[in-house]
Design a protein around this motif. Structure first.
Motif, PDB file in Angstrom:
ATOM      1  N   UNK A 268      76.741  58.084  69.980  1.00 18.08           N
ATOM      2  CA  UNK A 268      75.605  57.655  69.153  1.00 18.08           C
ATOM      3  C   UNK A 268      75.281  58.764  68.156  1.00 18.08           C
ATOM      4  N   UNK A 269      74.324  58.488  67.292  1.00 16.16           N
ATOM      5  CA  UNK A 269      73.851  59.506  66.345  1.00 16.16           C
ATOM      6  C   UNK A 269      72.561  60.164  66.829  1.00 16.16           C
ATOM      7  N   UNK A 270      72.165  59.894  68.075  1.00 16.43           N
ATOM      8  CA  UNK A 270      70.913  60.441  68.604  1.00 16.43           C
ATOM      9  C   UNK A 270      71.064  61.928  68.915  1.00 16.43           C
ATOM     10  N   UNK A 271      70.179  62.751  68.377  1.00 12.36           N
ATOM     11  CA  UNK A 271      70.144  64.190  68.667  1.00 12.36           C
ATOM     12  C   UNK A 271      69.074  64.435  69.719  1.00 12.36           C
ATOM     13  N   UNK A 272      69.480  65.016  70.829  1.00 15.79           N
ATOM     14  CA  UNK A 272      68.572  65.257  71.948  1.00 15.79           C
ATOM     15  C   UNK A 272      67.829  66.577  71.821  1.00 15.79           C
ATOM     16  N   UNK A 273      68.505  67.614  71.314  1.00  9.30           N
ATOM     17  CA  UNK A 273      67.878  68.918  71.173  1.00  9.30           C
ATOM     18  C   UNK A 273      68.671  69.742  70.174  1.00  9.30           C
ATOM     19  N   UNK A 274      68.050  70.770  69.653  1.00  4.14           N
ATOM     20  CA  UNK A 274      68.705  71.654  68.701  1.00  4.14           C
ATOM     21  C   UNK A 274      68.058  73.028  68.773  1.00  4.14           C
ATOM     22  N   UNK A 275      68.792  74.037  68.357  1.00  5.22           N
ATOM     23  CA  UNK A 275      68.280  75.407  68.345  1.00  5.22           C
ATOM     24  C   UNK A 275      69.160  76.205  67.402  1.00  5.22           C
ATOM     25  N   UNK A 276      68.593  77.197  66.754  1.00  4.30           N
ATOM     26  CA  UNK A 276      69.397  77.964  65.808  1.00  4.30           C
ATOM     27  C   UNK A 276      68.775  79.290  65.439  1.00  4.30           C
ATOM     28  N   UNK A 277      69.399  79.962  64.497  1.00  5.18           N
ATOM     29  CA  UNK A 277      68.944  81.271  64.029  1.00  5.18           C
ATOM     30  C   UNK A 277      69.511  81.501  62.642  1.00  5.18           C
ATOM     31  N   UNK A 278      68.971  82.484  61.961  1.00  9.06           N
ATOM     32  CA  UNK A 278      69.501  82.872  60.646  1.00  9.06           C
ATOM     33  C   UNK A 278      70.285  84.177  60.796  1.00  9.06           C
ATOM     34  N   UNK A 279      71.272  84.383  59.926  1.00 10.70           N
ATOM     35  CA  UNK A 279      71.980  85.655  59.881  1.00 10.70           C
ATOM     36  C   UNK A 279      72.321  85.971  58.440  1.00 10.70           C
ATOM     37  N   UNK A 280      72.516  87.255  58.157  1.00  9.06           N
ATOM     38  CA  UNK A 280      72.762  87.707  56.797  1.00  9.06           C
ATOM     39  C   UNK A 280      74.153  88.320  56.685  1.00  9.06           C
ATOM     40  N   UNK A 281      74.830  87.989  55.591  1.00 11.14           N
ATOM     41  CA  UNK A 281      76.088  88.654  55.235  1.00 11.14           C
ATOM     42  C   UNK A 281      75.790  89.590  54.070  1.00 11.14           C
ATOM     43  N   UNK A 282      76.087  90.875  54.276  1.00 15.67           N
ATOM     44  CA  UNK A 282      75.751  91.903  53.300  1.00 15.67           C
ATOM     45  C   UNK A 282      77.001  92.656  52.886  1.00 15.67           C
ATOM     46  N   UNK A 283      76.879  93.443  51.845  1.00 18.25           N
ATOM     47  CA  UNK A 283      78.010  94.228  51.363  1.00 18.25           C
ATOM     48  C   UNK A 283      78.334  95.352  52.348  1.00 18.25           C
TER      49      UNK A 283
END
Length: 283
Positions: A268-283
Motif C-alpha cells: 500500500x501507500x500508507x506510511x506508518x511512521x517516519x524519522x530523520x535528520x539533517x546533515x551538511x556536506x562541506x568543503x
C-alpha cells in the motif's frame, strides 16, 4: 514582551531548559535558566536595550512597579508518548523562582478532554525549590497514530500565574528512529547511521522500510530510495537494529541535506511512521 534563547541548541534530556513570561498585572518579566542547563542563555526585551547573559541556575526579573515576591517557572522534563488504550505518565517540574517561600496551587489538564489521573496539587516551595507534578493521561483506543494532545500545567501564587504545555503523542504500531554518527561530512566520507525499528504491539508486525534524501535545493534525490525497500517482520515488542552507510559522492553539492526513514504497510501507500535528520556536506 519577554524573550529567552540559548547560545546553542537545547540538548537532549529536557524539552525546555529556558522559561520566559510576562505578567501584565504585575508589569513584570521573569526569565529563568534551569539549574541543570549546560549552556548560558541570553535575554533581551523592548524595555531594556542590552542583551544580558543568564547562567545555569540563575534568573532575571524585570519590574516596572516594585518587587513581586512570588514567581514560578514550569519545565517539561520529557514530552510523553503512548499507545491507544494506555495510560501515559508525564510530569512537570514546578520551580519557585521568587525570593520568598510561597504556597502554589497547581492544576493539570489536557486540551482534548482525555481522562486524567491527578489534576491538582498544593505545595509550599522555598526559593529555588522544585516540585514534580506527576499525572497520567488515558489515550482512547480510537485515537489515530501521531495524534498530539497538548497537556497543560498552571501554577499560581498570590497574583502570579504561569502556564506551560507538554505534548503527548500517540505512537503507531511500529516506529523508526535514525541515529547518525556524524552530521558534517566531506566528499568521499561515509554517512553512517543506526536504524532502530520497533514493534510497539503484542503481535508480529511485517512492514516495509526504506530511506530517502532531500537535496540542498529542496528536490528529492534522483536515486531515492537510497536504502531499501525491505520487508522485515518484527516480533512482539521487538526491535531490529541495522547499521547503514552511504559514501558521499565527489560531485555532491555542498549544503544541507535531509535524510528520512519510512515505515509503510506492505503493498500500500500508507506510511506508518517516519524519522530523520539533517546533515551538511562541506568543503
Amino acid at each position: 514582551m519577554a524573550r529567552a534563547w540559548g547560545q546553542s541548541p537545547e540538548p537532549p534530556g529536557l524539552v525546555s531548559w529556558f522559561a520566559a513570561d510576562y505578567d501584565s498585572g504585575a508589569a513584570q518579566a521573569r526569565i529563568l535558566n534551569h539549574p541543570m542547563s549546560p549552556v548560558p542563555m541570553l535575554s533581551h526585551g523592548i524595555l531594556w536595550p542590552d542583551t544580558v547573559p543568564i547562567f545555569p541556575g540563575e534568573g532575571l526579573i524585570y519590574n516596572m512597579f516594585g518587587i513581586q515576591p512570588a514567581t514560578v517557572g514550569i519545565f517539561v522534563n520529557e514530552d510523553p508518548e503512548g499507545m491507544p488504550g494506555e495510560w501515559a505518565p508525564l510530569e512537570f517540574e514546578i520551580v519557585n523562582t521568587g525570593v520568598v517561600e510561597s504556597f502554589f496551587d497547581i492544576f493539570l489538564w489536557n486540551d482534548l478532554g482525555w481522562p486524567m489521573g491527578t489534576q491538582s496539587y498544593g505545595v509550599l516551595l522555598y526559593p529555588g525549590e522544585s516540585f514534580f507534578a506527576m499525572t497520567e493521561v488515558h489515550i482512547p483506543l480510537w485515537a489515530p497514530a501521531h495524534t498530539v494532545c497538548p497537556v497543560g500545567a498552571s501554577a499560581s501564587s498570590w497574583d502570579d500565574e504561569y502556564k506551560h504545555w507538554a505534548l503527548l503523542s500517540v505512537m503507531p504500531d511500529v516506529t523508526i528512529e535514525l541515529v547518525p554518527l556524524a552530521t558534517v561530512l566531506h566528499h568521499g566520507e561515509n554517512l553512517q547511521l543506526i536504524a532502530h525499528l520497533r514493534n510497539n504491539t503484542a503481535i508480529p508486525q511485517t512492514i516495509e522500510a526504506w530511506t530517502e534524501v532531500i537535496l540542498p535545493n529542496g528536490n528529492p534525490y534522483g536515486g531515492n530510495p537510497v536504502a531499501g525497500p525491505k520487508t522485515p517482520t518484527i516480533g512482539p515488542y521487538g526491535v531490529i537494529v541495522r547499521d547503514v552507510s552511504h559514501t558521499v559522492p565527489g560531485a555532491a553539492p555542498l549544503g544541507t541535506y535531509y535524510y528520512t526513514g519510512y515505515l509503510g504497510e506492505p503493498g500500500t501507500s500508507d506510511i506508518l511512521d517516519w524519522n530523520g535528520f539533517s546533515f551538511d556536506i562541506v568543503e
